[in-house]
Motif scaffolding. Structure first.
Motif, PDB file in Angstrom:
ATOM      1  N   GLU A  69      16.197  40.153  13.041  1.00  0.00           N
ATOM      2  CA  GLU A  69      15.773  41.000  14.170  1.00  0.00           C
ATOM      3  C   GLU A  69      16.541  40.652  15.438  1.00  0.00           C
ATOM      4  O   GLU A  69      16.713  41.500  16.315  1.00  0.00           O
ATOM      5  N   VAL A  72      20.051  42.554  15.185  1.00  0.00           N
ATOM      6  CA  VAL A  72      20.100  44.020  15.320  1.00  0.00           C
ATOM      7  C   VAL A  72      20.653  44.436  16.682  1.00  0.00           C
ATOM      8  O   VAL A  72      21.651  45.157  16.745  1.00  0.00           O
ATOM      9  N   PRO A  73      20.073  43.978  17.811  1.00  0.00           N
ATOM     10  CA  PRO A  73      20.680  44.362  19.096  1.00  0.00           C
ATOM     11  C   PRO A  73      21.981  43.615  19.382  1.00  0.00           C
ATOM     12  O   PRO A  73      22.810  44.106  20.140  1.00  0.00           O
ATOM     13  N   VAL A  76      25.153  45.712  18.628  1.00  0.00           N
ATOM     14  CA  VAL A  76      25.436  46.725  19.652  1.00  0.00           C
ATOM     15  C   VAL A  76      25.986  46.049  20.895  1.00  0.00           C
ATOM     16  O   VAL A  76      26.903  46.565  21.547  1.00  0.00           O
ATOM     17  N   PHE A  79      29.642  45.219  20.453  1.00  0.00           N
ATOM     18  CA  PHE A  79      30.426  46.460  20.604  1.00  0.00           C
ATOM     19  C   PHE A  79      30.560  46.824  22.080  1.00  0.00           C
ATOM     20  O   PHE A  79      31.670  46.978  22.615  1.00  0.00           O
ATOM     21  N   ALA A  80      29.421  46.942  22.761  1.00  0.00           N
ATOM     22  CA  ALA A  80      29.455  47.358  24.163  1.00  0.00           C
ATOM     23  C   ALA A  80      30.148  46.302  25.016  1.00  0.00           C
ATOM     24  O   ALA A  80      30.858  46.632  25.971  1.00  0.00           O
ATOM     25  N   VAL A 115      35.283  45.248  17.538  1.00  0.00           N
ATOM     26  CA  VAL A 115      34.378  46.377  17.397  1.00  0.00           C
ATOM     27  C   VAL A 115      33.823  46.450  15.976  1.00  0.00           C
ATOM     28  O   VAL A 115      32.625  46.681  15.759  1.00  0.00           O
ATOM     29  N   GLU A 116      34.697  46.179  15.003  1.00  0.00           N
ATOM     30  CA  GLU A 116      34.236  46.228  13.611  1.00  0.00           C
ATOM     31  C   GLU A 116      33.223  45.124  13.336  1.00  0.00           C
ATOM     32  O   GLU A 116      32.292  45.311  12.558  1.00  0.00           O
ATOM     33  N   GLY A 118      31.094  44.036  15.517  1.00  0.00           N
ATOM     34  CA  GLY A 118      29.851  44.557  16.082  1.00  0.00           C
ATOM     35  C   GLY A 118      29.181  45.521  15.137  1.00  0.00           C
ATOM     36  O   GLY A 118      27.961  45.452  14.908  1.00  0.00           O
ATOM     37  N   VAL A 119      29.973  46.432  14.553  1.00  0.00           N
ATOM     38  CA  VAL A 119      29.412  47.410  13.617  1.00  0.00           C
ATOM     39  C   VAL A 119      28.824  46.701  12.408  1.00  0.00           C
ATOM     40  O   VAL A 119      27.707  47.002  11.967  1.00  0.00           O
ATOM     41  N   THR A 122      25.459  45.030  13.287  1.00  0.00           N
ATOM     42  CA  THR A 122      24.369  45.998  13.450  1.00  0.00           C
ATOM     43  C   THR A 122      23.946  46.590  12.122  1.00  0.00           C
ATOM     44  O   THR A 122      22.749  46.629  11.807  1.00  0.00           O
ATOM     45  N   VAL A 123      24.912  47.086  11.347  1.00  0.00           N
ATOM     46  CA  VAL A 123      24.562  47.790  10.116  1.00  0.00           C
ATOM     47  C   VAL A 123      23.872  46.849   9.138  1.00  0.00           C
ATOM     48  O   VAL A 123      22.785  47.144   8.626  1.00  0.00           O
ATOM     49  N   THR A 126      20.385  45.780  10.482  1.00  0.00           N
ATOM     50  CA  THR A 126      19.404  46.878  10.505  1.00  0.00           C
ATOM     51  C   THR A 126      18.918  47.202   9.106  1.00  0.00           C
ATOM     52  O   THR A 126      17.715  47.378   8.876  1.00  0.00           O
TER      53      THR A 126
END
Lengths: 140, 182, 125
Positions: A69, A72-73, A76, A79-80, A115-116, A118-119, A122-123, A126
């Motif tokens: 948990e 999950v954030p 993101v 990435f940001a 960026v990848e 980060g993805v 998250t994925v 989640t």
């Protein structure tokens, strides 16, 4: 399911390879098919397999709920955050040309890599969090 | 004009026909377990179609997501609910009428679309070709899909990642038991 | 143009439309909520096909650059659909979570039965 020896042995054999394949798909995404989305889903599928064969509590000892948990954030944010960093080093948001301080191609490599990641985070987290939520619900 | 049957187009057509047959099964079967398994088979066939259509990245995603994750999630939802669909109470006349009407309009619309596999359509000569031409000098990444995903269309991907994050939070809010640990 | 060529040229679109309509039919005609969600998933995959089919170039290869290859299929629809698939499964999970909660509240996942229960409760008040 707990006493099924063949399933348990096979799963134990497969799971490390699933994770290695996931990492390969992630890191080789620049040169072949793959990337953060696919790798995240494959790694989550490895955790699902472990949870289905060995039980939810064993899986939650290996991959704790709180960690999932938290991640999950985090994905993101990675990435940001890459976007904000590229904004700070004097170009536009999510424009990686100046990430490596000058060399545009090198900067693009770094930007895509971050960026990848980060993805992926998250994925994968989640999907695992959703699975834990469904599996931990229990029949009423 | 001479009739030439291209091998790629032929394989594509066979796989698509199988896909349509499986869809009929999904509509007719009432046992939801069977429907979920059929959906998994549907996703694998869809992944094969995507490989024929040269979308290797998408095929990989569809095989792992459609056949893997969504099957597991649907099965766990079935475990928490019911596995048999109730027999239909109303006749299917009105839905069929709506569906056939929509279908007629859509099929009429396909006659204005470019033919399958052509290189000189507006879609294939526009921004996609531009990405292919510029990609290697600008990013040095051979896989154009990765570089477009993460670099040229980074905002798009950031939005999608946020949607996944939001959906995950929604599921946790709906299903997680906050009081007792379980 | 011969009839065979005509069929080959449009077959992808026809199957896409067939899948789209099957999804629409399941959503409209079935009252079981899990079946409806799976129907929505079929609808969604038909949209993937609608995007990917026109991007294919016959004789082309996947868009991974390699020396000596000239023709690549269009990479843009691949990018759009790649992200759409993962978002699709996340939203499917959200829908399934709602169904689980509805089942806990009403004891059924059939839409018309839930409507009947809600009507009865309204009259009782």
């Amino acid at each position: 399911m707990r006493l099924d020896t063949i399933l348990r042995v096979c799963a134990k054999l497969f799971i490390p390879f699933i994770f290695v394949f996931g990492l390969y798909v992630q890191l080789h995404g620049d040169y072949g098919p793959g990337g953060g989305f696919q790798a995240g889903v494959i790694i989550a599928a490895g955790v699902f397999l472990y949870a289905i064969i060995y039980g939810l509590s064993a899986a939650q000892r290996a991959v704790p709920k709180g960690l999932v948990e938290f991640m999950v954030p985090m994905g993101v944010l990675i990435f940001a955050g890459t976007g904000i960093y590229s904004f700070v080093v004097d170009t536009n948001y999510l424009d990686y040309n100046n990430l490596a301080h000058g060399d545009a191609v090198e900067g693009q490599h770094w930007g895509i890599f971050l960026v990848e990641i980060g993805v992926l985070v998250t994925v994968a987290s989640t999907m695992i969090a959703i699975f834990y939520a469904f599996a931990g619900r229990g029949r009423q | 004009m001479e009739t030439v049957i291209n091998m790629e187009a032929l394989i594509n057509m066979v796989l698509l026909t199988l896909l349509a047959l499986i869809t009929l099964g999904i509509i007719r079967v009432r046992n939801l377990f069977a429907v979920v398994v059929l959906t998994g088979a549907y996703s694998f066939l869809m992944a094969s179609v995507m490989i024929v259509l040269d979308a290797v990245d998408v095929a990989m995603t569809e095989a792992s997501v459609g056949a893997g994750i969504s099957t597991v999630l649907a099965l766990s939802a079935l475990y928490l609910t019911k596995t048999e669909e109730a027999p239909p109470r109303y006749t299917a006349a009105l839905p069929l009428f709506v569906v056939i009407g929509t279908g007629a309009v859509l099929i009429y619309g396909t006659y204005g679309l470019p033919h399958f596999g052509m290189a000189d359509t507006p879609m294939n000569t526009g921004v996609g070709a531009d990405y292919l031409a510029r990609n290697y000098q600008e990013t040095g990444v051979p896989n154009v899909v990765t570089s477009v995903l993460a670099s040229y269309r980074g905002f798009d991907t950031l939005g999608e990642t946020t949607v996944i994050f939001t959906a995950g939070i929604g599921v946790l809010l709906l299903l997680k038991r906050f009081r007792q640990e379980g | 143009m011969s009839i065979v060529n005509e069929i080959i040229a449009n077959y992808n679109y026809w199957i896409t439309i067939f899948l789209m309509l099957s999804g629409l039919y399941i959503v409209v005609a079935k009252s079981n909520m899990i079946k409806t969600l799976l129907g929505l998933a079929v609808f969604q995959t038909s949209v993937y096909l609608l995007y990917l089919s026109p991007g294919k170039i016959l004789g082309g290869t996947p868009p991974i650059l390699e020396k000596g290859i000239e023709v690549y299929s269009n990479p843009l629809p691949h990018v759009l659909i790649l992200t759409a698939i993962v978002v699709g499964v996340a939203t499917l999970a959200l829908g399934l979570a709602l169904v689980v909660r509805i089942n806990e509240a009403y004891g059924t996942i059939e839409e018309d039965e839930i409507t009947a229960i809600v009507d009865r409760e309204d009259h009782a008040e």
